[in-house]
Design a protein around this motif. Structure first.
Motif, PDB file in Angstrom:
ATOM      1  N   THR A 203      61.601  67.393  88.283  1.00  0.00           N
ATOM      2  CA  THR A 203      61.908  67.205  86.867  1.00  0.00           C
ATOM      3  C   THR A 203      61.662  65.765  86.412  1.00  0.00           C
ATOM      4  OG1 THR A 203      63.542  67.513  85.135  1.00  0.00           O
ATOM      5  CG2 THR A 203      64.340  66.590  87.212  1.00  0.00           C
ATOM      6  N   LEU A 204      61.395  65.599  85.133  1.00  0.00           N
ATOM      7  CA  LEU A 204      61.282  64.261  84.533  1.00  0.00           C
ATOM      8  C   LEU A 204      62.436  64.018  83.572  1.00  0.00           C
ATOM      9  CD1 LEU A 204      57.469  63.946  83.725  1.00  0.00           C
ATOM     10  CD2 LEU A 204      58.772  62.584  85.348  1.00  0.00           C
ATOM     11  N   ASN A 205      63.404  64.899  83.581  1.00  0.00           N
ATOM     12  CA  ASN A 205      64.542  64.786  82.657  1.00  0.00           C
ATOM     13  C   ASN A 205      64.063  64.513  81.232  1.00  0.00           C
ATOM     14  OD1 ASN A 205      67.065  64.622  81.550  1.00  0.00           O
ATOM     15  ND2 ASN A 205      67.636  62.668  82.504  1.00  0.00           N
ATOM     16  N   PRO A 206      63.370  65.442  80.675  1.00  0.00           N
ATOM     17  CA  PRO A 206      62.669  65.194  79.407  1.00  0.00           C
ATOM     18  C   PRO A 206      63.570  64.801  78.244  1.00  0.00           C
ATOM     19  CG  PRO A 206      62.604  67.524  79.980  1.00  0.00           C
ATOM     20  CD  PRO A 206      63.115  66.803  81.177  1.00  0.00           C
ATOM     21  N   LEU A 207      64.822  65.219  78.257  1.00  0.00           N
ATOM     22  CA  LEU A 207      65.727  64.844  77.157  1.00  0.00           C
ATOM     23  C   LEU A 207      66.533  63.594  77.489  1.00  0.00           C
ATOM     24  CD1 LEU A 207      67.374  68.190  75.923  1.00  0.00           C
ATOM     25  CD2 LEU A 207      65.118  67.261  75.383  1.00  0.00           C
ATOM     26  N   ASP A 208      66.280  62.999  78.663  1.00  0.00           N
ATOM     27  CA  ASP A 208      67.162  61.914  79.127  1.00  0.00           C
ATOM     28  C   ASP A 208      68.609  62.378  79.134  1.00  0.00           C
ATOM     29  OD1 ASP A 208      65.401  59.872  79.692  1.00  0.00           O
ATOM     30  OD2 ASP A 208      65.236  59.295  77.582  1.00  0.00           O
ATOM     31  N   PHE A 209      68.835  63.558  79.601  1.00  0.00           N
ATOM     32  CA  PHE A 209      70.170  64.125  79.544  1.00  0.00           C
ATOM     33  C   PHE A 209      71.070  63.461  80.588  1.00  0.00           C
ATOM     34  CE2 PHE A 209      73.599  67.098  79.457  1.00  0.00           C
ATOM     35  CZ  PHE A 209      73.578  67.590  78.158  1.00  0.00           C
TER      36      PHE A 209
ATOM     37  N   PHE B 133      62.647  72.267  76.111  1.00  0.00           N
ATOM     38  CA  PHE B 133      61.605  72.467  77.129  1.00  0.00           C
ATOM     39  C   PHE B 133      61.937  73.679  77.999  1.00  0.00           C
ATOM     40  CE2 PHE B 133      61.115  68.037  75.969  1.00  0.00           C
ATOM     41  CZ  PHE B 133      59.740  67.933  75.851  1.00  0.00           C
TER      42      PHE B 133
END
Ligand SMILES: [Zn+2]
Ligand SMILES: [Zn+2]
Lengths: 293, 322, 293, 322
Positions: free
Chosen positions: A90-96, A180
């Protein structure tokens, strides 16, 4: 085709006391205890005997939850398979917040790299793309990696002209990936639309539990849909529904047998009969006269 | 897509940095704020959510009525029932016959009870699919309007296969041989939303939201505190602006101050223009091209690290047209 | 295209007292009486006023049953149409007792030659194949002639590239023709499958009553299905169902509005709005960009 | 088809004679009896009906079990329910994978209650259609087995569109791109029967009956006397021999003395042979030819007087391949 099982590889990395976690996956509550009891019939079970019985309770036929490596050990001829796209993460797309920490912890705890494993293997000599989800990796939730791996595997089946077998086990979307995650429902469904055009079959096997966005996408798009006995299968979780209707759900609601009765599962099949069933279905979908066009 | 590319690069940079144990978060946030420099977003995500849920927010049928020369609503899924939470029919807009489908909320308690607050059941999704197939058969472009908290989470819905209905819609929409334009006009709630939102173009009204879970659900499950919905609304990045920056939606349709309900004609005019101009563009493509582009769009969604950086390569190998 | 209306022609043949039968078709019980009352609201209606109102009760909107010639008078521009296959008649294939006598009596009594009339006409300038059933010819039952005429008309639409509009009114199969009658269900349904491939639309309008084998074939196969208000539409007749379930049927069961609610009718449309609706639908199905292939 | 031709000529002759007010009935019946001369049909139509309805008459699943090497039953319509009155699945017969569907009666009260005496509801017909489409997609030939008094005439059945389900099946089966072989094994009751009996070849077991209405229904409606069912059974011409003479069915499969239940293996062997030999013949055709022949078959049914004698000509003009 032959390749050392990733399962075995990871096992060696784990401290000795935790190695049976990989086989034991199942339900953590059960396997973190020293003594195991069947959650269905409450009788004590021996680890080895349970494993020899495909992790099906030899008292009451309860199907324990199992993870991808264990599933493949049961299915793939000689336990051999070739894995694809294993390195995605994962790239943690939401910066969660805390997502990356939880992700790393899930990797360490489960010994798996993600909630799905995609391989090519043979079952009773029939070659197929096999996709297996693992509930114990963050509840089998579908984020970008899971969606991408499943999509690639389905398209690989399309490209190679192989049948595709998909074992589901998921709590639904990986919420930390927000929109996503939602998009993966459409993406995997579209991959199946593309597979359809090649005339290659998709066999879905629903295992306990399969809920949320996974149920509402590829899980319901098989040419033939099988299910293990008494698996929980639904879109909304039972607690959400009880919250909506303000009353208890009926016995057996959202279980495999219920779905068969309601017309959404072709057949409930015991785990130990699954390989034979898949071989029969693959033959019936491939060795015939060929679709007339 | 440049916004998306930049966002992506930033995330990759971050991952790389964390692998090398570098702390670049501060620098990154400065870059991000510079990129966002020309925006003044003083409307909070939670305010967007509240506007999207406003009881007077215009509904699918109100937009259809406003933008069409003439329209006829059609009913039923031909299988079980007509679902009033999902409407559909044929509308002539700018002289062109479109098929439309959309979630339909009510404006008062009585209408909301009848329409189940826009939470459709399987028969709603199957009605949408039936009308979509009609559109395909007769070469009508398809418009979809999304406005739902989500598919109805009740016994009836589960019994009749809400999962199957949503899944089948996504699969069929993804290869429907006619242009599809989807607009999130209010709430875009999870599977219930995407069940009619697989399209060639997806637009959002400025105050619409679109998310995998409601802020309340996110707060309860991930933040373990139901009172943190406002925080969750921000974390989930569910506003039109967020989704545009991710490249998930193709455009944002401006609303008047305070929200669409303050001036439906203002919004409808922009909606109509967006629909017609995009329709013209899509209609100019050969069907095979339309489908390839749609395929590419939907297969590309997702954000992940691939050590082999082979995503593009992989798909290209599988489908040379990718 | 212009051709004297068969209706007018037949009218002249009839004894003066029976001439209004043709327009009055409707329900014999009503029109054989001297004074007419609306069967729905029981109020007296004047024949002429009723006719000017498309045989819709001007008190309560009850739609009287009308026969093919009257229907065409309402629909066809200037009442002009070209009829096809008018000369077909039964051969009594099973040698069923009394069938030929009843058939001859039906012809005489109704002034019609069979339970369906197939024509080409224009509606607000849109040319279409129009198929209209008449309930008062042996209950609109479908035997070989009805099946053949409908099949030919549908195939004519396919050949000429014309939209097809089909008004149903039938008690079901013509039982005197036994298995030949049953085969018409498959035959007409197959004709619609062939029409589908040409991309020409079929619009079905269900009128009171439509039951039995007609409902379970072409009546349910329209691209768009309209219905006149409160028409009885079903497979099994209400009495048969009451016999099965041993209780009274609920109010409104098997009526147009019920079918719309149950998802089988696109829209209930008043008779007087029907021509405009058909014109809108024809345009929406023909004048667009053309189906992408 | 010679039998049919002769019957037809006789009817035409009769019509002509009646138009010219000639009484030739006596002569005709002598001709007919000569044509039938080599038959000794001492089993009455009503006895056939009783045998077809015999409580021990073999059912669809019994035949499948007996004729297949291996089979798997599959369930559900993917829309509403699995209907136990209609079964279906995949069977390997003579090494070939067939899809099968069929009405399923029970052998005792309990099973009959569960299977609704083989009277299927919409979900049963939709299951059959789903499996038929699967067969088409994967190139499996389709077998159908008819054994029903009729579709279930109840509220649930009407509500969920039994008419639509039967109609759609006939339409879809008529253009299904795979060979279809249908066998009436017991009762072939009206729309409920033909809802799965549109096929390339239709066979009947010797004691099966196939009719637009039950003898009881015919007696009650046409003869206005419910006690005249036995008479009606004869008038309706619903036996295998009648339908073969009309050219409606392609062959009659012999049963042992007293009926199929006395020796299922005897009947199953003939059934299997019939299926396999006809399958081979159908499989040798190109799909387009298969569909043209099926089209011709179904468009040709019906018996009527056409003053212009233009039936053949008409269809030929419309579809040159007719
Ligand atoms: Zn147990
Ligand atoms: Zn009235």
């Amino acid at each position: 085709m032959a390749r050392p099982q990733i399962e075995t590889f990871f096992r060696k990395l784990l401290p000795k006391g935790k190695r049976n976690l990989l086989y034991g996956t199942v339900d953590d509550r059960v396997f973190l205890q020293k003594e195991h009891r069947c959650p269905a019939c409450s009788k004590p079970v021996e680890n080895d005997k349970l494993k020899d019985n495909a992790f099906v309770c030899y008292h009451c036929n309860h199907h324990f939850r199992i993870s991808a490596p264990e599933r493949l050990r049961l299915l793939a001829d000689n336990g051999e398979y070739q894995e694809f796209s294993a390195g995605l993460s994962t790239l943690n797309p939401l910066d969660f917040p805390e997502y990356e920490e939880r992700y790393a912890a899930a990797r360490e705890k489960s010994g798996l790299d993600e909630a799905v494993k995609t391989v090519v293997c043979k079952m009773k000599g029939r070659e197929a793309v096999v996709i297996v989800m693992s509930f114990q990796f963050m509840g089998g939730s579908m984020g970008s990696v899971v969606g991408e791996k499943i999509t690639r595997a389905i398209l690989l089946a399309a490209q190679r002209g192989l049948p595709c077998v998909l074992f589901t086990a998921s709590g639904g979307a990986r919420m930390q990936e927000g929109i996503f995650s939602l998009m993966q429902m459409a993406k995997t469904s579209h991959a199946i639309a593309l597979l359809e055009r090649t005339g290659m079959p998709l066999f879905v096997v629903l295992t306990d539990p399969t809920t949320g966005g996974v149920t509402a996408s590829f899980a319901m798009l098989g040419d033939v849909t099988l299910a293990e006995p008494e698996a929980l299968i639904g879109f909304a979780g039972p607690r959400v529904i009880e919250g909506t209707i303000k009353q208890k759900l009926p016995e057996g609601f959202q279980r495999s047998e219920f779905l068969q009765q309601k017309g959404f599962v072709d057949r409930v099949v015991d785990r130990k009969a699954m390989k034979d069933m898949l071989a029969f279905l693959i033959d019936a979908h491939l060795t015939v006269q060929g679709a007339k066009k | 897509m440049t916004q998306k590319e930049i966002q992506r690069k930033i995330r990759e940079l971050k991952t790389l940095a964390s692998q090398h144990r570098l702390d670049i978060n501060e620098d990154l946030s400065r870059i991000v704020s510079k990129l966002d420099g020309n925006r003044t977003d003083d409307i909070s995500p939670w305010q967007r959510v509240e506007t999207a849920r406003h009881p007077q927010r215009p509904t699918t049928l109100e937009y259809i009525q406003t933008i069409s020369d003439e329209y006829v609503e059609l009913f039923g899924d031909r299988l079980f029932a007509d679902d009033p939470a999902m409407v559909g029919g044929i509308a002539r807009i700018g002289g062109i016959a479109f098929t439309f489908v959309g979630h339909q909320k009510g404006k008062n308690m009585k209408e909301n009870l009848r329409r189940n607050y826009g939470m459709a059941q399987p028969e709603g999704y199957r009605k949408a699919l039936r009308l979509a197939h009609q559109a395909e058969k007769f070469g009508r472009p398809l418009l979809t309007f999304v406005d739902t908290m989500g598919a109805y989470p009740g016994i009836s819905s589960e019994e009749r296969g809400i999962s199957e209905a949503i899944a089948r819609n996504m699969k069929e929409f993804s290869v429907l041989r006619t242009p599809i334009i989807s607009t999130i006009i209010g709430e875009g709630g999870s599977g219930g939303a995407i069940g009619i939102a697989v399209a060639d173009r997806v637009f959002m009204l400025e105050n619409a939201v679109y998310s995998v879970i409601s802020p309340e659900g996110c707060a309860s499950i991930l933040l373990r505190d139901t009172k943190k919905a406002q925080l969750a609304a921000g974390l989930m990045k569910m506003t039109a602006r967020d989704l545009y920056s991710f490249g998930i939606v193709d455009g944002v349709i401006t609303e008047p101050q305070g929200g669409a309900h303050n001036d439906i004609d203002f919004v409808a005019a922009r909606l109509k223009e967006t629909i017609l101009s995009n329709y013209r563009e899509l209609a100019s493509k050969k069907t095979e091209q339309l489908l390839k582009d749609r395929s590419r769009r939907w297969l590309s969604f997702g954000d992940f690290y691939d050590p082999a950086e082979k995503q593009e390569g992989f798909l290209k190998k599988i489908f040379p047209w990718m």
